[in-house]
Design a protein around this motif. Structure first.
Motif, PDB file in Angstrom:
ATOM      1  N   ALA A  10      64.650  84.070  16.339  1.00 49.54           N
ATOM      2  CA  ALA A  10      64.711  82.762  15.691  1.00 49.54           C
ATOM      3  C   ALA A  10      65.263  81.793  16.728  1.00 49.54           C
ATOM      4  O   ALA A  10      65.929  82.208  17.685  1.00 49.54           O
ATOM      5  CB  ALA A  10      65.608  82.803  14.456  1.00 49.54           C
ATOM      6  N   THR A  11      64.989  80.528  16.556  1.00 48.24           N
ATOM      7  CA  THR A  11      65.531  79.522  17.466  1.00 48.24           C
ATOM      8  C   THR A  11      66.275  78.459  16.671  1.00 48.24           C
ATOM      9  O   THR A  11      65.983  78.220  15.505  1.00 48.24           O
ATOM     10  CB  THR A  11      64.416  78.850  18.299  1.00 48.24           C
ATOM     11  N   THR A  12      67.245  77.874  17.333  1.00 46.10           N
ATOM     12  CA  THR A  12      68.057  76.833  16.713  1.00 46.10           C
ATOM     13  C   THR A  12      68.362  75.758  17.741  1.00 46.10           C
ATOM     14  O   THR A  12      68.363  76.031  18.952  1.00 46.10           O
ATOM     15  CB  THR A  12      69.372  77.421  16.159  1.00 46.10           C
ATOM     16  N   THR A  13      68.622  74.571  17.269  1.00 51.70           N
ATOM     17  CA  THR A  13      68.993  73.478  18.165  1.00 51.70           C
ATOM     18  C   THR A  13      70.460  73.568  18.572  1.00 51.70           C
ATOM     19  O   THR A  13      70.894  72.866  19.485  1.00 51.70           O
ATOM     20  CB  THR A  13      68.746  72.117  17.477  1.00 51.70           C
ATOM     21  N   ALA A  14      71.208  74.429  17.921  1.00 54.00           N
ATOM     22  CA  ALA A  14      72.643  74.560  18.208  1.00 54.00           C
ATOM     23  C   ALA A  14      72.872  75.282  19.540  1.00 54.00           C
ATOM     24  O   ALA A  14      72.076  76.134  19.940  1.00 54.00           O
ATOM     25  CB  ALA A  14      73.323  75.334  17.087  1.00 54.00           C
ATOM     26  N   PRO A  15      73.979  74.985  20.197  1.00 51.78           N
ATOM     27  CA  PRO A  15      74.318  75.708  21.423  1.00 51.78           C
ATOM     28  C   PRO A  15      74.746  77.139  21.098  1.00 51.78           C
ATOM     29  O   PRO A  15      75.144  77.452  19.962  1.00 51.78           O
ATOM     30  CB  PRO A  15      75.475  74.896  22.014  1.00 51.78           C
ATOM     31  N   ALA A  16      74.683  78.000  22.087  1.00 50.94           N
ATOM     32  CA  ALA A  16      75.013  79.418  21.895  1.00 50.94           C
ATOM     33  C   ALA A  16      76.432  79.605  21.356  1.00 50.94           C
ATOM     34  O   ALA A  16      76.670  80.506  20.546  1.00 50.94           O
ATOM     35  CB  ALA A  16      74.842  80.178  23.206  1.00 50.94           C
ATOM     36  N   GLY A  17      77.357  78.761  21.749  1.00 48.43           N
ATOM     37  CA  GLY A  17      78.736  78.889  21.271  1.00 48.43           C
ATOM     38  C   GLY A  17      78.845  78.735  19.768  1.00 48.43           C
ATOM     39  O   GLY A  17      79.605  79.448  19.108  1.00 48.43           O
ATOM     40  N   ALA A  18      78.076  77.813  19.204  1.00 53.09           N
ATOM     41  CA  ALA A  18      78.106  77.600  17.754  1.00 53.09           C
ATOM     42  C   ALA A  18      77.486  78.785  17.021  1.00 53.09           C
ATOM     43  O   ALA A  18      77.969  79.203  15.963  1.00 53.09           O
ATOM     44  CB  ALA A  18      77.364  76.311  17.405  1.00 53.09           C
ATOM     45  N   VAL A  19      76.424  79.339  17.578  1.00 54.02           N
ATOM     46  CA  VAL A  19      75.769  80.500  16.979  1.00 54.02           C
ATOM     47  C   VAL A  19      76.705  81.702  17.037  1.00 54.02           C
ATOM     48  O   VAL A  19      76.902  82.415  16.048  1.00 54.02           O
ATOM     49  CB  VAL A  19      74.434  80.823  17.691  1.00 54.02           C
ATOM     50  N   TYR A  20      77.293  81.912  18.192  1.00 59.44           N
ATOM     51  CA  TYR A  20      78.193  83.050  18.397  1.00 59.44           C
ATOM     52  C   TYR A  20      79.397  82.986  17.459  1.00 59.44           C
ATOM     53  O   TYR A  20      79.824  84.016  16.922  1.00 59.44           O
ATOM     54  CB  TYR A  20      78.647  83.083  19.859  1.00 59.44           C
ATOM     55  N   ALA A  21      79.921  81.803  17.239  1.00 57.53           N
ATOM     56  CA  ALA A  21      81.084  81.650  16.347  1.00 57.53           C
ATOM     57  C   ALA A  21      80.751  82.131  14.940  1.00 57.53           C
ATOM     58  O   ALA A  21      81.555  82.826  14.306  1.00 57.53           O
ATOM     59  CB  ALA A  21      81.545  80.195  16.324  1.00 57.53           C
ATOM     60  N   LEU A  22      79.571  81.792  14.440  1.00 60.21           N
ATOM     61  CA  LEU A  22      79.170  82.253  13.111  1.00 60.21           C
ATOM     62  C   LEU A  22      78.934  83.759  13.098  1.00 60.21           C
ATOM     63  O   LEU A  22      79.308  84.460  12.157  1.00 60.21           O
ATOM     64  CB  LEU A  22      77.904  81.533  12.655  1.00 60.21           C
ATOM     65  N   LEU A  23      78.314  84.258  14.140  1.00 60.93           N
ATOM     66  CA  LEU A  23      78.009  85.684  14.239  1.00 60.93           C
ATOM     67  C   LEU A  23      79.284  86.531  14.247  1.00 60.93           C
ATOM     68  O   LEU A  23      79.359  87.578  13.595  1.00 60.93           O
ATOM     69  CB  LEU A  23      77.210  85.912  15.522  1.00 60.93           C
ATOM     70  N   GLY A 136      68.529  82.587   8.985  1.00 57.26           N
ATOM     71  CA  GLY A 136      69.675  81.977   8.322  1.00 57.26           C
ATOM     72  C   GLY A 136      70.754  81.578   9.309  1.00 57.26           C
ATOM     73  O   GLY A 136      71.363  80.509   9.194  1.00 57.26           O
ATOM     74  N   LEU A 137      70.990  82.432  10.300  1.00 53.03           N
ATOM     75  CA  LEU A 137      71.967  82.127  11.341  1.00 53.03           C
ATOM     76  C   LEU A 137      71.531  80.883  12.116  1.00 53.03           C
ATOM     77  O   LEU A 137      72.348  79.996  12.391  1.00 53.03           O
ATOM     78  CB  LEU A 137      72.124  83.328  12.272  1.00 53.03           C
ATOM     79  N   ALA A 138      70.251  80.797  12.444  1.00 49.34           N
ATOM     80  CA  ALA A 138      69.732  79.635  13.173  1.00 49.34           C
ATOM     81  C   ALA A 138      69.934  78.353  12.372  1.00 49.34           C
ATOM     82  O   ALA A 138      70.395  77.335  12.913  1.00 49.34           O
ATOM     83  CB  ALA A 138      68.249  79.841  13.491  1.00 49.34           C
ATOM     84  N   ARG A 139      69.610  78.395  11.086  1.00 47.17           N
ATOM     85  CA  ARG A 139      69.776  77.208  10.229  1.00 47.17           C
ATOM     86  C   ARG A 139      71.250  76.825  10.097  1.00 47.17           C
ATOM     87  O   ARG A 139      71.603  75.650  10.180  1.00 47.17           O
ATOM     88  CB  ARG A 139      69.181  77.457   8.843  1.00 47.17           C
ATOM     89  N   ALA A 140      72.105  77.825   9.845  1.00 42.64           N
ATOM     90  CA  ALA A 140      73.537  77.540   9.652  1.00 42.64           C
ATOM     91  C   ALA A 140      74.166  76.962  10.912  1.00 42.64           C
ATOM     92  O   ALA A 140      74.974  76.035  10.843  1.00 42.64           O
ATOM     93  CB  ALA A 140      74.269  78.806   9.213  1.00 42.64           C
ATOM     94  N   ALA A 141      73.797  77.496  12.076  1.00 47.60           N
ATOM     95  CA  ALA A 141      74.352  76.989  13.333  1.00 47.60           C
ATOM     96  C   ALA A 141      73.890  75.558  13.573  1.00 47.60           C
ATOM     97  O   ALA A 141      74.685  74.702  13.995  1.00 47.60           O
ATOM     98  CB  ALA A 141      73.945  77.890  14.480  1.00 47.60           C
ATOM     99  N   ALA A 142      72.625  75.285  13.284  1.00 48.67           N
ATOM    100  CA  ALA A 142      72.107  73.923  13.460  1.00 48.67           C
ATOM    101  C   ALA A 142      72.831  72.955  12.533  1.00 48.67           C
ATOM    102  O   ALA A 142      73.202  71.849  12.926  1.00 48.67           O
ATOM    103  CB  ALA A 142      70.607  73.889  13.216  1.00 48.67           C
ATOM    104  N   ALA A 143      73.039  73.373  11.284  1.00 50.59           N
ATOM    105  CA  ALA A 143      73.728  72.514  10.315  1.00 50.59           C
ATOM    106  C   ALA A 143      75.174  72.274  10.711  1.00 50.59           C
ATOM    107  O   ALA A 143      75.686  71.159  10.602  1.00 50.59           O
ATOM    108  CB  ALA A 143      73.667  73.134   8.917  1.00 50.59           C
ATOM    109  N   ALA A 144      75.837  73.318  11.211  1.00 45.62           N
ATOM    110  CA  ALA A 144      77.242  73.196  11.623  1.00 45.62           C
ATOM    111  C   ALA A 144      77.381  72.320  12.857  1.00 45.62           C
ATOM    112  O   ALA A 144      78.416  71.685  13.064  1.00 45.62           O
ATOM    113  CB  ALA A 144      77.836  74.569  11.893  1.00 45.62           C
ATOM    114  N   HIS A 145      76.334  72.275  13.668  1.00 41.05           N
ATOM    115  CA  HIS A 145      76.395  71.521  14.909  1.00 41.05           C
ATOM    116  C   HIS A 145      75.742  70.147  14.810  1.00 41.05           C
ATOM    117  O   HIS A 145      75.729  69.380  15.765  1.00 41.05           O
ATOM    118  CB  HIS A 145      75.742  72.339  16.035  1.00 41.05           C
ATOM    119  N   ALA A 146      75.193  69.828  13.636  1.00 38.90           N
ATOM    120  CA  ALA A 146      74.513  68.542  13.456  1.00 38.90           C
ATOM    121  C   ALA A 146      75.491  67.390  13.659  1.00 38.90           C
ATOM    122  O   ALA A 146      76.660  67.473  13.289  1.00 38.90           O
ATOM    123  CB  ALA A 146      73.899  68.464  12.066  1.00 38.90           C
ATOM    124  N   PRO A 147      75.004  66.298  14.250  1.00 43.67           N
ATOM    125  CA  PRO A 147      75.893  65.147  14.504  1.00 43.67           C
ATOM    126  C   PRO A 147      76.332  64.486  13.215  1.00 43.67           C
ATOM    127  O   PRO A 147      75.752  64.575  12.198  1.00 43.67           O
ATOM    128  CB  PRO A 147      75.026  64.198  15.327  1.00 43.67           C
TER     129      PRO A 147
END
Length: 147
Positions: A10-23, A136-147
């Motif tokens: 899956a891909t997300t617009t969020a940076p890897a740090g935001a994805v990793y934090a959720l994971l 789901g992880l991709a969506r959540a990370a993008a939402a958490a990192h949205a401006p």
């Protein structure tokens, strides 16, 4: 009984740090995955959800116990299934690759079925579950990192 392999992305617009934090935060998994609940059964070597931590995930009647076996900050989280499914030797690696437009999540695993002939059935079911987790992880990370 052959080794079964699963590989979803899956891909997300969020940076890897935001994805990793959720994971790394098992308590967040029920928010973005099909997992019903989370419990930290025992902390890892450095406390909390560090290397060696035992995490318990429940979904319906299924309770899976998973141990964190590898952590590479912002790049990888790996775990093995200790109990919960009729499979053995299950290991999953969640790799994060950051690019100019965001992060690619690659969730891949391998296992053997305990019951002959059931490997393909488990592989198909787990592929759907892991794809839902990655998406789901991709969506959540993008939402958490949205401006």
């Amino acid at each position: 009984m052959g080794v079964q392999r699963i590989d979803v992305t899956a891909t997300t617009t969020a940076p890897a740090g935001a994805v990793y934090a959720l994971l790394r935060d098992g308590a967040s998994w029920p928010d973005w995955s099909p997992i019903g609940s989370f419990e930290l059964e025992s902390p890892g070597e450095d406390g909390g959800e560090s290397l060696g931590a035992m995490r318990v995930f429940r979904t319906g009647r299924i309770t899976s116990r998973e141990r964190i076996v590898e952590l590479v900050p912002e790049r990888r989280l790996s775990y093995v299934l200790v109990s919960g499914l009729a499979i053995k030797g299950y290991r999953a690696d969640v790799d994060l690759t950051e690019g100019p437009d965001g992060t690619t999540i690659r969730w891949h695993s391998s296992f053997r079925a305990k019951v002959p002939g059931m490997g393909g059935i488990y592989r198909r079911a787990l592929t759907m579950v892991l794809q839902r987790c990655a998406d789901g992880l991709a969506r959540a990370a993008a939402a958490a990192h949205a401006p």
